[in-house]
Design a protein around this motif. Structure first.
Motif, short mmCIF file in Angstrom:
data_model
loop_
_atom_site.label_atom_id
_atom_site.label_comp_id
_atom_site.label_asym_id
_atom_site.label_seq_id
_atom_site.Cartn_x
_atom_site.Cartn_y
_atom_site.Cartn_z
N GLN A 194 121.42 12.72 117.34
CA GLN A 194 121.13 14.01 116.63
C GLN A 194 122.08 14.85 117.17
O GLN A 194 122.85 15.83 116.57
N GLU B 47 112.86 17.72 111.14
CA GLU B 47 112.60 17.39 112.32
C GLU B 47 112.07 18.55 113.27
O GLU B 47 111.03 18.48 113.95
N GLU C 43 123.09 17.32 104.14
CA GLU C 43 121.71 16.28 104.61
C GLU C 43 121.47 16.76 106.13
O GLU C 43 120.44 16.53 106.59
N ALA D 285 117.69 12.57 103.00
CA ALA D 285 117.22 13.25 104.10
C ALA D 285 115.82 12.74 104.62
O ALA D 285 115.37 12.56 105.56
N LYS E 89 115.61 9.14 105.65
CA LYS E 89 115.95 9.12 107.20
C LYS E 89 114.66 9.50 108.08
O LYS E 89 114.33 8.75 108.90
N PHE E 90 113.99 10.92 107.48
CA PHE E 90 113.06 11.36 108.23
C PHE E 90 111.72 10.33 108.48
O PHE E 90 111.26 10.24 109.43
N SER F 195 117.82 17.40 107.58
CA SER F 195 117.19 16.58 108.67
C SER F 195 116.72 17.46 109.84
O SER F 195 115.77 17.00 110.38
#
Length: 352
Positions: A184, A256, A248, A216, A219-220, A252
């Motif tokens: 990240q 997070e 995206e 997004a 993936k999260f 993300s």
């Protein structure tokens, strides 16, 4: 810097600026022609052409077209809109001084407008450099912690072959978590490099907003399967000009941050909707919200106390939000945050 390069920066030429200058100047001539039919005096032309010079200076680059417009404006006012018409005559009483004043006002207007644009460009460059410096300063201190943890965990596994499988699994999960955080950070750095480079302009293409949201969120959910996410999108297809990878990245980071800093988050809502000439994206959670003293500094990357609950030094909020704001601004959008009755909401808008 060479003299030739300096001149090219002060007096750049482009077809767009050339056509725009012609269009504005033509409109000024037409307006004065109309005024001359309705008014017998000749005093109306000067302010109209000063306005034309101001507009040309404002919407073109450098000094070239503003100064040329100043010279042509003086000639045009004298030749077309001052008696005797269709002839240049600077010998009439009062005219030499008035036309000299007009020429100087036009040049000063052009110069000041161009300097204001250059100062604004310099200010934006300074903000960009400050943002990148904040990011690099954060990363330089914090990146050591997960690297040290990865080295320690892998060394423990390699040096102790008889370590129980359960402990090995726990150490490997820690390694994976730290590696994901490092990925990240690297993505954030790459994003900053892309939007901060003069050679790499953001290429915006119409993209389906709900597809970017869905990717997004997908993936999260792989990283945080225990946190339910509700996605709200309009029924009609909403095409938004954007760089899909960068937007995206923004979503993300916001997702997070909601988990890492909301602490008591049990639900997240991600939404996009049309709002007049904008596409409004929002990420809302039901966590503890944002401290009032933090809100003014939320996006500047200087939140040194905003660590993750585990105290591992990963300052995702200060790092991620400065990246998000830079990306959104590079798209011509705006970004803001607010506390809700329960939790917080981050919103950004992209022009349609």
């Amino acid at each position: 810097m060479s003299k030739k390069k300096r001149l090219s920066q002060l007096f750049p030429f482009s077809l767009r600026d050339f056509l725009l200058s012609i269009a504005i100047f033509f409109c000024a001539v037409e307006c004065c022609s109309f005024f001359r039919l309705a008014e017998s005096s000749d005093g109306f032309a000067t302010p109209v052409f000063i306005l034309a010079v101001l507009l040309i200076s404002r919407f073109t680059s450098g000094y070239l077209f503003g100064l040329v417009a100043s010279l042509l404006g003086v000639i045009c006012v004298n030749y077309i809109f001052t008696y005797p018409y269709l002839s240049l005559n600077f010998t009439l009483s009062g005219y030499p001084l008035s036309f000299l004043a007009f020429f100087m006002v036009s040049i000063i207007t052009s110069t000041l407008t161009t300097q204001a644009k250059q100062q604004e460009k310099l200010r934006m460059e300074n903000e960009k450099e400050k943002m990148r410096a904040n990011l690099l300063r954060s990363v330089s201190h914090d990146i050591r912690t997960p690297l040290t943890s990865i080295v320690g965990a892998t060394s423990t596994i390699l040096d102790n072959p008889s370590l129980p499988p359960a402990e090995q699994k726990e150490l490997l999960e820690d390694v994976r978590s730290d590696a994901q955080w490092l990925i990240q950070v690297v993505e954030n750095l790459l994003s900053i490099t892309r939007i901060g480079s003069d050679q790499a302009n953001i290429k915006k293409e119409p993209e389906a907003a709900e597809e970017i949201l869905g990717e997004a969120v997908r993936k999260f959910r792989k990283r945080y399967p225990q946190v339910p996410v509700e996605v709200c999108a309009p029924q009609e297809l909403l095409l938004v000009p954007m760089d899909p990878i960068l937007i995206e990245q923004v979503l993300s980071n916001l997702l997070e941050n909601a988990v890492l800093h909301g602490k008591s988050v049990s639900r997240i809502q991600v939404a996009v909707q049309r709002e007049e000439g904008w596409a409004r994206f929002s990420v809302a959670d039901d966590g503890q919200g944002i401290a009032p003293d933090v809100l003014p500094r939320l996006f500047d990357g200087t939140l040194k106390h905003s660590e993750t609950p585990s105290g591992d030094g990963k300052r995702n909020m200060g790092l991620g939000l400065s990246v998000c704001l830079a990306i959104v601004r590079a798209h011509g959008g705006t970004m803001e945050a607010q506390n809700l009755d329960q939790g917080a909401e981050f919103t950004f808008r992209l022009p349609l």
